[in-house]
Enzyme design. Sequence first.
Site, PDB file in Angstrom:
ATOM      1  N   ASP A  82     -27.896   7.566 -44.530  1.00  0.00           N
ATOM      2  CA  ASP A  82     -26.708   8.420 -44.605  1.00  0.00           C
ATOM      3  C   ASP A  82     -25.450   7.534 -44.581  1.00  0.00           C
ATOM      4  OD1 ASP A  82     -25.196  10.744 -44.524  1.00  0.00           O
ATOM      5  OD2 ASP A  82     -25.295  10.928 -42.341  1.00  0.00           O
ATOM      6  N   ASN A 231     -26.245  18.179 -43.311  1.00  0.00           N
ATOM      7  CA  ASN A 231     -26.176  17.025 -42.400  1.00  0.00           C
ATOM      8  C   ASN A 231     -25.616  17.475 -41.060  1.00  0.00           C
ATOM      9  OD1 ASN A 231     -26.856  15.724 -44.753  1.00  0.00           O
ATOM     10  ND2 ASN A 231     -25.411  14.053 -44.459  1.00  0.00           N
ATOM     11  N   THR A 234     -23.059  15.926 -34.653  1.00  0.00           N
ATOM     12  CA  THR A 234     -22.192  16.002 -33.468  1.00  0.00           C
ATOM     13  C   THR A 234     -22.701  17.007 -32.433  1.00  0.00           C
ATOM     14  OG1 THR A 234     -20.317  15.376 -34.844  1.00  0.00           O
ATOM     15  CG2 THR A 234     -19.790  16.350 -32.715  1.00  0.00           C
TER      16      THR A 234
HETATM   17  P1  13P Z   1     -21.423  16.555 -37.992  1.00  0.00           P
HETATM   18  O1  13P Z   1     -21.438  15.391 -37.055  1.00  0.00           O
HETATM   19  O2  13P Z   1     -20.083  17.205 -38.099  1.00  0.00           O
HETATM   20  O3  13P Z   1     -22.533  17.518 -37.693  1.00  0.00           O
HETATM   21  O4  13P Z   1     -21.703  15.959 -39.447  1.00  0.00           O
HETATM   22  C1  13P Z   1     -22.831  15.163 -39.643  1.00  0.00           C
HETATM   23  C2  13P Z   1     -22.807  14.565 -41.000  1.00  0.00           C
HETATM   24  O5  13P Z   1     -22.237  15.075 -41.921  1.00  0.00           O
HETATM   25  C3  13P Z   1     -23.560  13.306 -41.187  1.00  0.00           C
HETATM   26  O6  13P Z   1     -23.445  12.803 -42.475  1.00  0.00           O
END
Ligand code: 13P
Length: 405
Positions: A82, A231, A234
Amino acid sequence: MALIYMRDLLQHAYRNGYAVGAFDLVSLDFLQAIMDAADSCDSPVILSLAESHFDYFDFELIMPAVEAAAMRARVPVAIHLDHGASLASAQTAIRLGCNGVMVDNSSAPLAENISRTREIVTMAHACDIPVEGELGYVAGVEGEDAERHPGEVVYTSVEEASDYVERTGVDFLAVSIGTVHGRLQGEPQLDFDRLGQINAALRLPLVIHGGTGLGDDQFRRLIANGVAKINYYTALSDAAGSRIAANQQQGARGYTGLVENVQHEIRTEVARCMQLWGCAGRAEEVAADCRPWQNVEHLIFYNLTCSDWDAAQLIAEGERVLATIPGVRKIFAGKTVDESDRFHYCWRVKFASPAVIDTYREHPVHVKYADTWFRPNAGDRVTIDFAPAISVSREASGQPASKAS
Ligand code: 13P
């Protein structure tokens, strides 16, 4: 079931109107919790490793654990890089076991985003590995307050999207329609009209970054408009952090005391997402529809006509240059233990996928090495490529393996 082709997985999700979670992991607690949730929900899952998190763990050290978790899983799994930073990052990720890659060129001007992404696609497709591109800009940083990184959101342009996909050859497109990475105050406003138009124009699996903080209904509408991969990080990080803080308040001291039940909190949130996004309960149909991902062992048994000193140079040079070819995962150069064996040397080269058999053979680095070093000295040789004789899924499902002869 174990590892499967990520392109097949997201095509299945896209065709069948659900989304697969790509959960960024930063430790073994995350890995185990995500896999436990997938197992208990009977859900396919994407184990995601973000280059922006590489300060918190050693990518090279964690990947064997990630791969082992995927290989022993009962549910279908893909492993994804990622927000990779470069072509070299993507190649390293493939070497370490990722079977999907994203290199984030979205903050570069459009022409540069296209040319850099095209390079990634050429390299990754030669290994049969799909690529996610991003057009527009999803601001913020995973795991942090969105307000701390107030960079401007750049919405994905419908007009540019078709051209971008055609010119880069990406397999999935991450779109910017109002989400941001990280912790939000309130729900963001999402531009569903824009998303609908992009989906109608592209007809390929779309990806949403910044999944944390979206409402249930927003997720449903994203999926109804072509989003097949979400994705998410957080919220998992916050669930873990809150548990640690609560443990401390309750008097826990020391590492194991502080992290107690962290896995439970992460697992609960991942399972909630899997139910909401429609991937729960789909493991079997996904496994039936998606090809298993299999590495290949490229074996060469050979004898050398040169001196021992020259043989050592030839092998050292091979180890050095062949490892640079995309899709090569590991090289073992062996010398027979028993001098009376038919062959005295071997190469065992691990390829990421069957596609690498051809790309490796034709790669200029291999051709040069073979023509100048190897073939002139190793006329007596046998080369064979092997895929696993028993698929991992059969082993994992407990079906009997055939007896070794
Ligand atoms: P969040 O941390 O906002 O859930 O997003 C994760 C993300 O997009 C990782 O590429």
